[in-house]
Design a protein around this motif. Structure first.
Motif, PDB file in Angstrom:
ATOM      1  N   ILE A 193       0.579  -1.223  -0.347  1.00 26.52           N
ATOM      2  CA  ILE A 193       0.396  -0.132  -0.368  1.00 26.52           C
ATOM      3  C   ILE A 193       0.721   0.861   0.261  1.00 26.52           C
ATOM      4  CG2 ILE A 193      -1.665   1.280   1.497  1.00 26.52           C
ATOM      5  CD1 ILE A 193      -2.707  -1.504   2.750  1.00 26.52           C
ATOM      6  N   PRO A 194       0.983   1.923  -1.140  1.00 28.46           N
ATOM      7  CA  PRO A 194       1.917   3.624  -0.951  1.00 28.46           C
ATOM      8  C   PRO A 194       0.930   4.315   0.385  1.00 28.46           C
ATOM      9  CG  PRO A 194       0.674   2.852  -3.496  1.00 28.46           C
ATOM     10  CD  PRO A 194      -0.193   1.859  -2.548  1.00 28.46           C
ATOM     11  N   VAL A 195       2.109   4.929   1.100  1.00 27.68           N
ATOM     12  CA  VAL A 195       2.267   5.063   1.580  1.00 27.68           C
ATOM     13  C   VAL A 195       2.507   6.824   1.474  1.00 27.68           C
ATOM     14  CG1 VAL A 195       1.459   5.425   4.421  1.00 27.68           C
ATOM     15  CG2 VAL A 195       0.912   3.484   3.449  1.00 27.68           C
ATOM     16  N   VAL A 196       2.685   8.498   1.950  1.00 30.02           N
ATOM     17  CA  VAL A 196       3.744   9.014   2.350  1.00 30.02           C
ATOM     18  C   VAL A 196       3.966   9.514   3.904  1.00 30.02           C
ATOM     19  CG1 VAL A 196       3.411  11.557   1.476  1.00 30.02           C
ATOM     20  CG2 VAL A 196       2.666  10.508   0.032  1.00 30.02           C
ATOM     21  N   ILE A 197       4.838   9.723   4.131  1.00 31.33           N
ATOM     22  CA  ILE A 197       5.061   9.967   5.715  1.00 31.33           C
ATOM     23  C   ILE A 197       5.145  11.468   5.414  1.00 31.33           C
ATOM     24  CG2 ILE A 197       6.896   9.743   7.052  1.00 31.33           C
ATOM     25  CD1 ILE A 197       5.707   7.041   6.941  1.00 31.33           C
ATOM     26  N   GLY A 198       4.127  12.094   5.964  1.00 35.84           N
ATOM     27  CA  GLY A 198       3.694  13.761   5.882  1.00 35.84           C
ATOM     28  C   GLY A 198       2.721  13.832   6.763  1.00 35.84           C
ATOM     29  N   ASP A 199       2.293  14.908   7.184  1.00 33.01           N
ATOM     30  CA  ASP A 199       0.976  16.082   8.021  1.00 33.01           C
ATOM     31  C   ASP A 199      -0.025  15.492   7.371  1.00 33.01           C
ATOM     32  OD1 ASP A 199      -0.767  17.518   9.602  1.00 33.01           O
ATOM     33  OD2 ASP A 199       0.608  19.041   9.759  1.00 33.01           O
ATOM     34  N   MET A 200      -1.279  15.206   7.277  1.00 32.45           N
ATOM     35  CA  MET A 200      -2.228  14.633   6.717  1.00 32.45           C
ATOM     36  C   MET A 200      -2.688  16.422   6.464  1.00 32.45           C
ATOM     37  SD  MET A 200      -4.973  13.772   9.668  1.00 32.45           S
ATOM     38  CE  MET A 200      -5.201  14.476  10.765  1.00 32.45           C
ATOM     39  N   VAL A 201      -2.594  18.024   7.590  1.00 36.40           N
ATOM     40  CA  VAL A 201      -3.260  18.952   7.285  1.00 36.40           C
ATOM     41  C   VAL A 201      -2.827  19.504   5.564  1.00 36.40           C
ATOM     42  CG1 VAL A 201      -2.788  21.745   7.526  1.00 36.40           C
ATOM     43  CG2 VAL A 201      -2.711  20.033   9.614  1.00 36.40           C
ATOM     44  N   ASP A 202      -1.679  18.852   5.377  1.00 38.63           N
ATOM     45  CA  ASP A 202      -1.437  19.469   4.280  1.00 38.63           C
ATOM     46  C   ASP A 202      -0.266  18.451   3.279  1.00 38.63           C
ATOM     47  OD1 ASP A 202       0.212  22.420   5.516  1.00 38.63           O
ATOM     48  OD2 ASP A 202       0.870  20.259   5.547  1.00 38.63           O
ATOM     49  N   VAL A 203      -1.249  17.536   3.118  1.00 41.08           N
ATOM     50  CA  VAL A 203      -0.534  16.247   2.618  1.00 41.08           C
ATOM     51  C   VAL A 203      -0.771  16.108   0.855  1.00 41.08           C
ATOM     52  CG1 VAL A 203      -2.119  14.540   2.426  1.00 41.08           C
ATOM     53  CG2 VAL A 203      -0.087  13.810   2.581  1.00 41.08           C
ATOM     54  N   ASP A 204       1.135  15.807   0.297  1.00 43.74           N
ATOM     55  CA  ASP A 204       0.702  16.435  -1.469  1.00 43.74           C
ATOM     56  C   ASP A 204       1.022  14.213  -1.760  1.00 43.74           C
ATOM     57  OD1 ASP A 204       0.852  16.414  -4.477  1.00 43.74           O
ATOM     58  OD2 ASP A 204       2.683  17.813  -4.461  1.00 43.74           O
ATOM     59  N   PRO A 205       0.371  13.718  -1.940  1.00 43.72           N
ATOM     60  CA  PRO A 205      -0.260  12.505  -2.179  1.00 43.72           C
ATOM     61  C   PRO A 205       0.970  11.593  -3.409  1.00 43.72           C
ATOM     62  CG  PRO A 205      -2.033  13.029  -2.530  1.00 43.72           C
ATOM     63  CD  PRO A 205      -1.398  14.071  -2.234  1.00 43.72           C
TER      64      PRO A 205
END
Length: 252
Positions: free
Chosen positions: A88-100
């Motif tokens: 499953i592709p996952v970005v490590i970052g803040d869900m407030v302003d994540v860029d997928p």
């Protein structure tokens, strides 16, 4: 609590998270989300705060094109160690302003298990709604599982509750309530014969009508509000599910 970051909860709770939430069966959430996905437009789905994958992995196993974000690398590592989690592709970052990444828009964005309220203030919650709206397809949906705030349980804006008692362990929760900032801050405390474990808990709650206003500011419309994943009537207590929708593009 000072020095809280978007990754704080996950980094400090990863070793106990699955054990402490084992009684919360994710099957109903997975089933409810799959039904909503089937009813909406075709397209990929994005999860905010995938955590250890308790909902993420079984939902992806149904064939959904699922991607996600989490602020805690440790939580994502725990998910990827589980069967199916590494696909499953996952970005490590803040869900407030994540860029997928990429140019994809999403048929649905969702956040479960009250995790939206880990965003510590109203400004960040409003920004999260706006970011989600930008990334939805026309007719796409933003789905949140939320608790109705139970402020009556706090006497003098604090509470101490016992969760588990055993021969070799006690688990309690000590929480303070700030009614001005609409915040709960505290710790789950596990006391055993080997020592004490602190697991921080913090939440900036919002009432359903406040969430509706955030959605309106982002250009989203309230589509459904249910008392649970089985689409029970909403009665203003316990956990509930809210579905916001991005209006379909109007013909020119």
């Amino acid at each position: 609590m000072k020095d809280l970051g978007p990754e704080t909860y996950g980094e400090l709770n990863v070793d106990v998270y699955d054990e402490w939430h084992a009684e919360h069966d994710p099957a109903e959430a997975v089933r409810g989300l799959a039904e909503l996905i089937a009813e909406g437009p075709a397209g990929p789905v994005f999860e905010l705060a995938v955590g250890t994958g308790r909902v993420t992995i079984p939902l992806a196993a149904t064939g959904v094109d699922l991607r996600g974000v989490d602020a805690s690398a440790a939580m994502v590592a725990r998910m990827r160690a589980k069967p199916g989690g590494d696909r499953i592709p996952v970005v490590i970052g803040d869900m407030v302003d994540v860029d997928p990444g990429g140019d994809d828009l999403f048929a649905m964005v969702f956040v479960v298990f009250s995790t939206f309220f880990f965003l510590p203030d109203q400004e960040r919650q409003v920004r999260c709604f706006a970011n989600v709206a930008e990334r939805l397809l026309p007719g796409g949906r933003f789905v949140l599982e939320c608790p109705v705030p139970d402020v009556a349980r706090y006497e003098r804006n604090q509470t101490l509750e016992t969760y588990r008692v055993g021969l070799d362990r006690v688990r309690i929760a000590a929480v303070r309530h700030d009614p001005v900032e609409q915040r709960f801050e505290g710790h789950h405390v596990l006391i055993t014969d080997k020592g004490t474990k602190l697991a921080p808990a913090f939440m900036r709650y919002a009432w359903p009508t406040e969430l509706d206003l955030m959605a309106r500011l982002a250009g989203l419309e309230l589509r459904h509000r249910w008392g649970g994943w089985r689409r029970e009537p909403f009665r203003g207590e316990g956990n509930y599910v809210t579905v916001y929708e991005k209006p379909a593009a109007q013909p020119s």
